[in-house]
Design an enzyme around this catalytic site. Structure first.
Site, PDB file in Angstrom:
ATOM      1  CG  HIS A  91      -6.353  36.956  -4.780  1.00  0.00           C
ATOM      2  ND1 HIS A  91      -5.908  37.999  -4.001  1.00  0.00           N
ATOM      3  CD2 HIS A  91      -7.098  36.166  -3.960  1.00  0.00           C
ATOM      4  CE1 HIS A  91      -6.366  37.828  -2.764  1.00  0.00           C
ATOM      5  NE2 HIS A  91      -7.092  36.728  -2.721  1.00  0.00           N
ATOM      6  CG  HIS A 118      -9.427  31.941  -1.972  1.00  0.00           C
ATOM      7  ND1 HIS A 118      -8.592  32.600  -1.094  1.00  0.00           N
ATOM      8  CD2 HIS A 118     -10.605  32.598  -1.934  1.00  0.00           C
ATOM      9  CE1 HIS A 118      -9.249  33.613  -0.547  1.00  0.00           C
ATOM     10  NE2 HIS A 118     -10.471  33.640  -1.047  1.00  0.00           N
ATOM     11  CG  HIS A 145     -14.748  33.635  -1.830  1.00  0.00           C
ATOM     12  ND1 HIS A 145     -13.739  33.615  -0.875  1.00  0.00           N
ATOM     13  CD2 HIS A 145     -15.290  32.380  -1.841  1.00  0.00           C
ATOM     14  CE1 HIS A 145     -13.688  32.410  -0.342  1.00  0.00           C
ATOM     15  NE2 HIS A 145     -14.610  31.648  -0.910  1.00  0.00           N
ATOM     16  CB  THR A 218      -7.729  37.624   5.212  1.00  0.00           C
ATOM     17  OG1 THR A 218      -8.767  38.547   4.869  1.00  0.00           O
ATOM     18  CG2 THR A 218      -7.433  36.728   4.022  1.00  0.00           C
TER      19      THR A 218
END
Length: 290
Positions: A91, A118, A145, A218
């Protein structure tokens, strides 16, 4: 939000198998409702337990107007020539050229280094939305993002040492219909580039946004991010069939604590941005299976 930081690798997607030793050690992380692994991050990464973590729920009645939050200036967003690299997490797309942002009350110029999405699970965008941030408790189907690094810093590893080392532009994505997901094991491929501006709304729609100081979403959750979350969602039209990799790749909401969320002062109410993004998503997915 997860820029690639050398020496710092952990499996973020719930059904992919990482190719790195550290990800194998920590195992699969399930994001989203019912996932318990993110709650353990602070035991492994000290910054994940600090007080300025992301994402957050933005409560509009408590935001503070900041008259200095002016529109952004986008440089190099019109054309990309170097190939994009789709990372093996399925991704993230690494950017090779020097598209940049300035203004927007940023104290420095920032260079775009990557973008990623996401989203939720099972194609049921209503019951399992996948945006990381939320507005007054409302989450959207997806969130985009675009990650930028302060121009004077040589790497993301260096950038996370500074409170303003990274600037991330966050865009909500609203999907009207229920779309099926195609799950696959990520791989790293090169692909023909598109203009970065094809990912985002027209600049006239980018004057209303929220600003706060936060972190990567993350591990290691470094508190090095100037977050900009745009108010108006990108709206994908009906009968849009998206084939997306993985599922539920988002971190749960984190406490705001003593931080203040600021809002830009643009007064015009603009309509939601439409549809160009679906073309880009489809292009990314088709390329992956070539």
């Amino acid at each position: 939000m997860r820029p690639h930081i050398p020496g710092q690798s952990i499996l973020y997607l719930p059904i992919a198998r990482s190719l790195t030793a550290s990800s194998e050690t920590h195992g699969t992380l399930r994001e989203g409702p019912g996932g318990d692994k993110p709650r353990q991050w602070k035991q492994l990464f000290a910054e994940c337990g600090k007080d300025s973590q992301s994402p957050i729920n933005i409560v509009t009645s408590k935001v503070k107007m900041d008259w200095n939050l002016k529109p952004f200036t986008f440089e190099g967003y019109e054309k990309q020539t170097a190939k994009w690299v789709l990372e093996n997490d399925g991704h993230s797309v690494t950017l090779q050229e020097s598209a940049k942002i300035t203004d927007g009350s940023l104290n420095s110029k920032y260079k775009a280094t990557q973008f990623h999405f996401h989203w939720g699970s099972h194609g049921n965008w209503g019951s399992s939305p996948g945006s990381e941030h939320s507005i007054d408790g409302e989450r959207y189907a997806m969130e985009l993002h675009i990650v930028h690094r302060r121009e004077d810093l040589s790497s993301d590893a260096e950038a996370v040492k500074h409170k303003d080392g990274l600037a991330v532009l966050g865009f909500f994505i609203k999907v009207r219909n229920r779309s099926s997901l195609l799950v696959f094991l990520g791989k790293k491929v090169q692909m023909e580039p598109l203009a970065l501006k094809s990912l985002i709304p027209h600049e006239k729609n980018l004057t209303r946004y929220y600003r706060y100081a936060g972190s990567l979403t993350t591990p290691g959750c470094n508190e090095a991010v100037v977050w900009t979350v745009f108010e108006e969602p990108i709206e994908l039209g009906q009968h849009t069939n998206l084939s997306l990799p993985m599922m539920d790749n988002f971190r749960p909401i984190q406490p705001l604590g003593n931080r203040t969320v600021y809002k830009s002062s643009a007064g015009a109410i603009l309509p939601p941005a439409k549809a160009l993004l679906v073309i880009t998503i489809a292009y990314l997915m088709v390329t992956l299976f070539q």
